[in-house]
Design a protein around this motif. Structure first.
Motif, PDB file in Angstrom:
ATOM      1  N   ARG A   1      43.824  38.614  44.182  1.00  0.00           N
ATOM      2  CA  ARG A   1      43.425  39.183  42.862  1.00  0.00           C
ATOM      3  C   ARG A   1      43.560  38.144  41.574  1.00  0.00           C
ATOM      4  NH1 ARG A   1      45.161  45.217  43.076  1.00  0.00           N
ATOM      5  NH2 ARG A   1      45.876  45.171  45.466  1.00  0.00           N
TER       6      ARG A   1
ATOM      7  N   ALA B   1      51.050  43.445  46.213  1.00  0.00           N
ATOM      8  CA  ALA B   1      49.781  43.594  45.785  1.00  0.00           C
ATOM      9  C   ALA B   1      49.049  42.579  46.248  1.00  0.00           C
ATOM     10  CB  ALA B   1      49.576  43.393  44.435  1.00  0.00           C
TER      11      ALA B   1
ATOM     12  N   GLU C   1      43.458  41.239  37.411  1.00  0.00           N
ATOM     13  CA  GLU C   1      43.588  42.432  38.354  1.00  0.00           C
ATOM     14  C   GLU C   1      44.618  42.914  38.686  1.00  0.00           C
ATOM     15  OE1 GLU C   1      39.292  40.952  40.410  1.00  0.00           O
ATOM     16  OE2 GLU C   1      41.101  40.220  41.109  1.00  0.00           O
TER      17      GLU C   1
ATOM     18  N   LEU D   1      52.127  50.832  40.827  1.00  0.00           N
ATOM     19  CA  LEU D   1      52.043  50.416  42.062  1.00  0.00           C
ATOM     20  C   LEU D   1      53.059  51.099  42.772  1.00  0.00           C
ATOM     21  CD1 LEU D   1      50.981  48.021  43.736  1.00  0.00           C
ATOM     22  CD2 LEU D   1      52.861  46.816  43.293  1.00  0.00           C
TER      23      LEU D   1
ATOM     24  N   CYS E   1      46.140  45.295  35.976  1.00  0.00           N
ATOM     25  CA  CYS E   1      45.377  46.354  35.907  1.00  0.00           C
ATOM     26  C   CYS E   1      46.133  47.287  37.117  1.00  0.00           C
ATOM     27  CB  CYS E   1      44.039  46.228  36.024  1.00  0.00           C
ATOM     28  SG  CYS E   1      43.116  45.550  34.797  1.00  0.00           S
ATOM     29  N   SER E   2      46.324  46.761  38.200  1.00  0.00           N
ATOM     30  CA  SER E   2      46.623  47.385  39.297  1.00  0.00           C
ATOM     31  C   SER E   2      48.276  47.792  39.047  1.00  0.00           C
ATOM     32  CB  SER E   2      46.640  46.540  40.676  1.00  0.00           C
ATOM     33  OG  SER E   2      47.781  45.729  40.737  1.00  0.00           O
TER      34      SER E   2
END
Length: 193
Positions: free
Chosen positions: A18, A12, A22, A31, A25-26
């Protein structure tokens, strides 16, 4: 060097820096369609990765009085991710609760079990429709050297998985609705479970 969660975080962060929030949240939406993590798992892993030099951070003004940390992958983290990406995956125990319920189907009420599989079928059909909508946003298969190739490859895996689950749920519903005639035992013993 790091856990599988750590590699998910590195993946990520390789896409863009991030904050911990964040990242959480991702990973709230799977993912790559196949990996999720809770907020409580991400922050301790980030601290381990900072200590290992795989991730760095800078503090920036936050929405409140606290400053927030924006994490970035380091060169060492990118190298570790490159090496990990081509290693065979670790063996993991299979834990599929729906398959386990199918394994115990002979004990359940067929009509109730068919309702369960119908609900699962509908959920997999919804997910497949969302994946197909997302696939439509691609002009074609991206080149393997682009970040969006990973998005597309994981999406294709998700589409294939959902198609498989839909077919299996339909088969289960069909079997559960069929007349239950006693079946003769085969001559060859497969395996005592």
């Amino acid at each position: 060097m790091t856990s599988t969660l750590g590699y998910a975080i590195l993946t990520a962060l390789a896409r863009k820096p991030r904050s911990g929030y964040e990242l959480a949240c991702s990973m709230g939406r799977p993912l790559g369609y196949f990996w999720t993590a809770r907020h409580s798992q991400i922050h301790p892993e980030l601290q381990r990765m900072v200590a290992a030099g795989l991730v760095s951070f800078e503090q920036v003004p936050g929405p409140g009085p606290q400053r927030k940390k924006i994490y970035s992958i380091t060169g060492k983290g990118r190298d570790a991710l490159r090496e990990w990406a081509v290693e065979p995956p670790q063996a993991r125990p299979e834990r599929d609760e729906l398959a386990l319920k199918a394994y115990a189907a002979w004990l359940a009420d067929p009509a109730e079990l068919a309702k369960l599989f119908q609900a699962q079928l509908e959920e997999h059909e919804r997910r497949l429709a969302a994946y197909e909508d997302e696939r439509a946003s691609f002009a074609g298969v991206p080149g393997s050297d682009s970040q969006s190739f990973g998005d597309y490859a994981a999406l294709w895996c998700g589409i294939s998985y959902e198609n498989h689950r839909i077919a299996w749920c339909r088969w289960m519903i069909e079997q559960l609705g069929a007349e239950r005639a006693p079946r003769a035992a085969s001559g060859a013993a497969w395996c005592e479970m």
